[in-house]
Design an enzyme around this catalytic site. Structure first.
Site, PDB file in Angstrom:
ATOM      1  N   MET A 159      -5.336   3.223  -5.311  1.00  0.00           N
ATOM      2  CA  MET A 159      -5.109   3.375  -4.014  1.00  0.00           C
ATOM      3  C   MET A 159      -5.485   5.062  -4.007  1.00  0.00           C
ATOM      4  O   MET A 159      -5.645   5.451  -2.736  1.00  0.00           O
ATOM      5  CB  MET A 159      -3.720   3.125  -3.496  1.00  0.00           C
ATOM      6  CG  MET A 159      -2.606   4.004  -4.153  1.00  0.00           C
ATOM      7  SD  MET A 159      -1.062   3.516  -3.528  1.00  0.00           S
ATOM      8  CE  MET A 159       0.004   4.513  -4.516  1.00  0.00           C
ATOM      9  N   LYS A 160      -5.343   5.810  -4.911  1.00  0.00           N
ATOM     10  CA  LYS A 160      -5.510   7.179  -4.755  1.00  0.00           C
ATOM     11  C   LYS A 160      -6.698   7.908  -4.334  1.00  0.00           C
ATOM     12  O   LYS A 160      -6.996   8.729  -4.073  1.00  0.00           O
ATOM     13  CB  LYS A 160      -5.095   7.952  -6.267  1.00  0.00           C
ATOM     14  CG  LYS A 160      -3.421   7.840  -6.684  1.00  0.00           C
ATOM     15  CD  LYS A 160      -2.674   8.319  -5.699  1.00  0.00           C
ATOM     16  CE  LYS A 160      -1.355   8.384  -6.570  1.00  0.00           C
ATOM     17  NZ  LYS A 160      -0.248   9.088  -5.898  1.00  0.00           N
TER      18      LYS A 160
END
Length: 458
Positions: free
Chosen positions: A43-44
């Site tokens: 998700m980064k």
């Protein structure tokens, strides 16, 4: 033609997947947002791209510049993908508790990696926070995103993750759960969801050794709460600006062990090959759900990253056993049983052309109950004392026949790393033994008696 101009255009729009096994007995619908579908497998990627684009717009990041960041690995990967697409260089600092896989992946995408000690204060010049800041000061035309305090982190999830969840659940989400590290994904997403429906409850997952839960509940930053822990990606010994405690309704703490075990369960029971903090998020969220969800509730849990980051850790049996994260039995595999036999499992065989009388003599003289039958170097059949006895009672002349005339199918070969669970399902009344090849390619036999001895010795 349909195509993307660069890999960063594929970030976002990750799927929601319903849990069906690990949540047995819990009311409500439990969905996970599988963020490893992002190109950097976490998700980064979302916030990394947003931090780069906002820095470009502000004139802070200029052509030919260097991105310098302290990361647990995943943010670095997202920044590296953005750097590749936009032509920047990258230097990342990591704490030494991060997995080797994360370090290798960052190097693979062209980043320079500096590993720093974990067990030092954030202000210590050796910490990965301090080293990143110092590099930013010393290197001209460099940009230090500082994912902890850069509010572009929260904004990325407010603009993408929150709207995706709201849309995909058709606004039916009642509970949102996520691990809290920098705070961006937790708070940006929660902010958007609560704006759509103030009744949505947000559950932050923390780890033991982190300050978040106590700070939320008491307003006290208690340094006694800080101690080393192994889980990567959640918890902190600082209060990042991206953590807006007013947006987090509840905190649940999860141990390293519980997070690791749930991560492995997600892979085995749900087919979700995800990272350690994913297991922590699910373990904590389900603990909350047991007491607080009703049949009509819909909970969404963020799964931040992919299991490839942890192959040498939680997906490695030896690593898990060494830390007491799995039941450390004396006998876990066929290979372990062979070691216990200490040569007593040395194979006794008989050629298919031998007489049954010779087979009976071998069985009695060696005090064994079964014999593999060979033809040259091949295993072609098997004999057991119970079947021979039954045959001799019916026909005493059986002893004069050849083994080939009375033998059964050969015993099954199994891998040396097959577990006791697998062995116990293969070794049955009709199949009383299995064969195993060791590292030297020698063949051994494991019988029901060996299996019983292994299980009862634990």
């Amino acid at each position: 033609m349909q195509y993307y101009n660069s890999i960063i255009e594929t970030i976002g729009n990750t799927p929601l997947v319903k849990l069906n096994s690990v949540n047995k007995g819990i009311k409500g619908t439990i969905l996970v947002k599988v963020e490893y579908f992002n190109p950097g497998n976490s998700m980064k990627d979302r916030m990394a791209l947003k931090m780069i684009e906002d820095a470009e717009a502000a004139g802070v990041l200029k052509p030919g510049g260097t991105i310098i960041e302290g990361t647990s690995g995943n943010t670095g990967m997202g920044l590296a993908l953005g750097a590749i697409a936009k032509g920047y260089k990258c230097i990342f600092t990591l704490a030494d508790k991060q997995s080797q896989e994360k370090i290798d992946i960052l190097k693979a995408v062209g980043a320079e990696v500096i590993v720093c000690p974990t067990n030092v204060e954030p202000e210590d010049p050796r910490s990965y926070y301090s080293v990143a800041k110092k590099l930013n000061q010393d290197i001209a035309n460099s940009f230090y995103p500082n994912q902890y305090d850069n509010l572009s982190n929260t904004k990325a999830h407010y603009e993408t993750t929150g709207p995706e969840i709201w849309k995909d659940t058709e606004g039916k989400i009642t509970h949102y759960a996520a691990g809290v590290g920098t705070g961006g994904s937790m708070c940006g997403t929660a902010k958007y969801l609560k704006e759509q429906n103030p009744a949505v409850i947000s559950v932050g997952i923390d780890t033991y050794g982190s300050v978040f839960k106590k700070y939320k509940e008491t307003g006290i930053f208690d340094e006694k709460e800080i101690y080393p822990y192994l889980t990567e990606g959640i918890g902190e010994d600082i209060l990042p600006k991206n953590v807006d405690f007013s947006l987090i309704d509840n905190f649940v703490k999860v141990t390293d062990k519980d997070g690791a075990i749930m991560t492995r369960r997600l892979a085995r029971e749900e087919g979700l090959f995800c990272g350690w903090s994913c297991g922590s998020a699910v373990a904590g969220a389900l603990e909350y759900a047991k007491e607080n969800l009703s049949e009509d509730d819909v909970m969404v849990i963020i799964l931040p990253d992919h299991g490839t980051r942890y192959l040498g850790k939680i997906y490695n049996d030896d690593w898990m056993k060494a830390r007491g994260f799995v039941e450390n039995r004396s006998f876990d595999t066929a290979s372990d049983i062979l070691k216990y036999q200490n040569g007593n499992g040395k194979l006794t065989t008989i050629d298919k052309s031998a007489k049954v009388a010779e087979a009976i003599k071998l069985l009695t003289s060696n005090s064994i109950s079964q014999l593999p039958v060979t033809s040259g170097k091949e295993f072609v059949g098997s004999l057991t004392d119970t079947k021979l006895l039954a045959g001799l009672i019916d026909d005493p002349e059986l002893k004069d026949k050849t083994v080939e005339e009375v033998m059964d199918a050969p015993f099954q070969f199994v891998s040396a790393d097959n577990t006791l669970d697998v062995l116990s399902s293969v070794i049955t009344k009709d199949n009383p033994a299995v064969m195993v090849r060791d590292e030297a390619d020698e063949v051994h036999i494991i019988t029901r008696h060996d299996l019983l001895s292994a299980i009862t010795s634990n």
